[in-house]
Scaffold this active site. Structure first.
Site, PDB file in Angstrom:
ATOM      1  N   HIS A  37       0.785  -1.103  -0.013  1.00 28.12           N
ATOM      2  CA  HIS A  37      -0.253   0.052   0.001  1.00 28.12           C
ATOM      3  C   HIS A  37       0.879   1.205   0.017  1.00 28.12           C
ATOM      4  CE1 HIS A  37      -3.936  -1.758   0.929  1.00 28.12           C
ATOM      5  NE2 HIS A  37      -3.238  -2.677   1.187  1.00 28.12           N
ATOM      6  N   GLN A  63      -4.327 -11.457  -5.854  1.00 30.11           N
ATOM      7  CA  GLN A  63      -3.202 -12.121  -6.615  1.00 30.11           C
ATOM      8  C   GLN A  63      -3.834 -13.263  -7.666  1.00 30.11           C
ATOM      9  OE1 GLN A  63      -0.288 -13.627  -3.902  1.00 30.11           O
ATOM     10  NE2 GLN A  63      -0.277 -11.811  -2.791  1.00 30.11           N
TER      11      GLN A  63
END
Length: 600
Positions: free
Chosen positions: A104, A469
């Site tokens: 992040h 993912q």
């Protein structure tokens, strides 16, 4: 004499009271305040306490030489507070509040630099522990004026939130939910008290309370979605009951959503599946989706050309209708030096820059680069198989193995069968991917790594583990056509039936075969061509006047416009010339407003 109602700035109430004084006002049963169009109505029942507070504040007033001159206000002379004058003349100030993880920090800090390059002051913030890590690894210093980036500046200032009781993810999420809101409110107060009131906040999806705190303070907010538009669509459909995903055990089941290809449960972000162990993390994301309406903007780390179908389909989804997504990516480090600020970095582990020199000594398109990011943890057995597999390719390899994982490397590996490779604790990944020696990228397919390899034009060996993912790997391999899957159990496939090998073990043969397919297999040339095409599109999107660059500029322009309008309101408001003026009003109006006596 005239009566002028005491007006306080709703967006920055902290200008007149410290956090301690705010708390005192909030809990005192003798204080009754109502907000009506920015007017704080102080009732006579507590005017003595108001007097005490203002006297305290008056003692902190600047010397006469620093006091402001007067200006006309509706035909009268009224003082302009120094804090208001400096705030009105200062550049707009955007504060980014970031979830504490490397995945992040990278896109948020890069967005901070993009915004600053357009001429704004930008403050990057996260929890205190992130500040300590950035200081150690990247030389970040909190406070001060920050560093120049383009026409603006980037500075750092961190929450005073303490430490979570335990290092696990659930403890972190609980800590953020409890300690985060008051610490963030205090951070906003510090900015206002320092003469740089915040004009806009950009928050993370994993910290929904940040949007609430800023919005409650009257500060316009944006949310930066740090994953793909496709993943946003999957979450949105799930949260609002607009789609039902197949059971995880049904390997053959498929579903379709508007703008997305046919998918299986294995392609869904694992946080949305019943087997997800990270319930609090999923709850935070779901809460953010349910409160997105409080944000003025939803920015997304993608670019229009990459996910055109998914983005075009979203406006027709619902009800409820989703917010407009504003692509501002790929949020990668700019190469042309236009933005500057190369020293403003967000590495929480110190990158081993010497690996670039090692790459310089390798033949063109020869090196296998492998990294599973900052969070994924491979088992000792997987680390050993990965090591043997990389060595068995016969190609030079650069492998990121974080310090806590390095003890699982086979004994004597680098001195023996792995002598053609280099292992580092952390790498300057974008430099590695851009290097001419890099042939392919064995990646966990986190969205940052996905965008970085797209921008660099490097084919992938996709090895997803969890979260988004799984979705990213599907798009890299099957939709973008620039990679192969690394299958547990052996082999690889450009269109892998990943769901059939979920419980299987990683083998060295699978690693070797997947790398060979990506670098020299029958589709290797096609994958390189696709990667080059997507790289060109990504670079054009963030170049001056590109699609994402234009969106960043439009966001900056709107923040500046709102800040200017706010400054006009601030300058139009009168202020008392002395502390006693607040309570020297006519007591006959005890049931109404406390008024400020101002001289004509």
């Amino acid at each position: 004499m005239s009566h002028v109602s005491l007006q306080l700035d709703r967006l920055n109430p902290y200008v007149i009271a410290s956090p301690k004084q705010q708390s005192h006002l909030a809990i005192s049963s003798r204080i009754n305040a109502q907000h009506r169009d920015g007017t704080v109505i102080l009732f006579y029942a507590f005017y003595q306490e108001a007097s005490h507070l203002i006297k305290q504040l008056d003692q902190r007033r600047p010397p006469e030489t620093e006091r402001p001159t007067t200006r006309s206000f509706m035909g009268e002379e009224a003082a302009v507070p120094a804090a208001v004058s400096s705030a009105a003349s200062a550049p707009a100030h955007v504060l980014l509040i970031c979830f504490p993880s490397q995945g992040h920090v990278n896109p948020m800090l890069r967005l901070a630099k993009r915004i600053a390059s357009k001429g704004l002051l930008v403050t990057f913030s996260s929890v205190s522990s992130i500040g300590a890590k950035l200081a150690a690894a990247a030389g970040v210093t909190a406070g001060g004026d920050g560093s120049p980036v383009g026409r603006g500046r980037v500075r750092f200032d961190f929450l005073d939130d303490g430490e979570p009781p335990n290092p696990d993810l659930d403890s972190l999420m609980l800590h953020l939910a409890t300690a985060g809101p008051p610490a963030f409110a205090s951070l906003l107060a510090r900015q206002a008290a320092s003469g740089r009131p915040v004009s806009g906040v950009v928050a993370n999806p994993f910290m929904p309370w940040a949007t609430d705190v800023a919005t409650d303070a009257g500060i316009p907010t944006a949310v930066l979605w740090v994953q793909s538009v496709a993943v946003f669509s999957l979450y949105y459909h799930h949260v609002h009951g607009l789609a039902e995903f197949p059971p995880e055990h049904d390997k053959a089941a498929r579903f379709r959503l508007p703008g997305l290809p046919e998918m299986s449960a294995a392609d869904v972000p694992s946080f949305l599946l019943p087997s997800n162990p990270f319930k609090l993390l999923a709850d935070a994301i779901i809460t953010q989706f349910r409160t997105l309406g409080r944000a003025s903007w939803v920015l997304v780390n993608s670019f229009a050309e990459l996910e055109a179908d998914a983005a075009a389909a979203l406006p027709g989804v619902g009800p409820p209708s989703p917010p407009e997504l504003i692509p501002v990516g790929p949020l990668i480090e700019m190469e042309d030096g236009e933005s500057g600020g190369e020293e403003v970095r967000g590495d929480m582990l110190k990158a081993e820059e010497e690996c670039v020199e090692w790459l310089d000594a390798q033949p063109e398109r020869s090196v296998v680069y492998a990294s599973v990011g900052s969070v994924v943890v491979l088992s000792p057995a997987e680390v050993a198989e990965m090591a043997h597999g990389l060595a068995s390719t016969g190609r030079p390899f650069l492998w990121v193995v974080r310090p806590e994982t390095q003890p699982h490397l086979p004994d004597g590996f680098l001195e023996g069968e792995g002598k053609n490779g280099m292992v580092v604790a952390w790498s300057p990944q974008e430099k590695v991917l851009a290097h001419k020696a890099t042939a392919c990228f064995l990646t966990h397919c986190g969205w940052n790594s996905t965008l970085e390899t797209v921008a660099a034009g490097v084919p992938v060996v996709a090895f997803p583990q969890w979260g988004d993912q799984c979705t990213d790997a599907r798009f890299l391999v099957e939709e973008l056509g620039m990679g192969v899957r690394l299958l547990r159990g052996g082999g690889s496939s450009a269109a892998a039936e990943a769901e059939t090998e979920t419980e299987a073990q990683l083998t060295r043969e699978a690693v070797r075969d997947a790398v060979e397919d990506a670098v020299a297999g029958p589709r290797a040339e096609e994958m390189r061509a696709n990667a080059a095409r997507w790289s060109k599109a990504a670079r054009e999107a963030v170049a001056p006047r590109g699609s994402s660059d234009a969106n960043v500029q439009a966001f900056v322009d709107e923040v500046v416009r709102r800040a200017a309008a706010k400054a006009e309101v601030l300058q139009a408001q009168p202020s008392p010339s002395s502390a006693e003026a607040l309570v020297a009003g006519d007591e006959r109006q005890a049931a109404g407003r406390v008024v400020v006596e101002g001289a004509c």
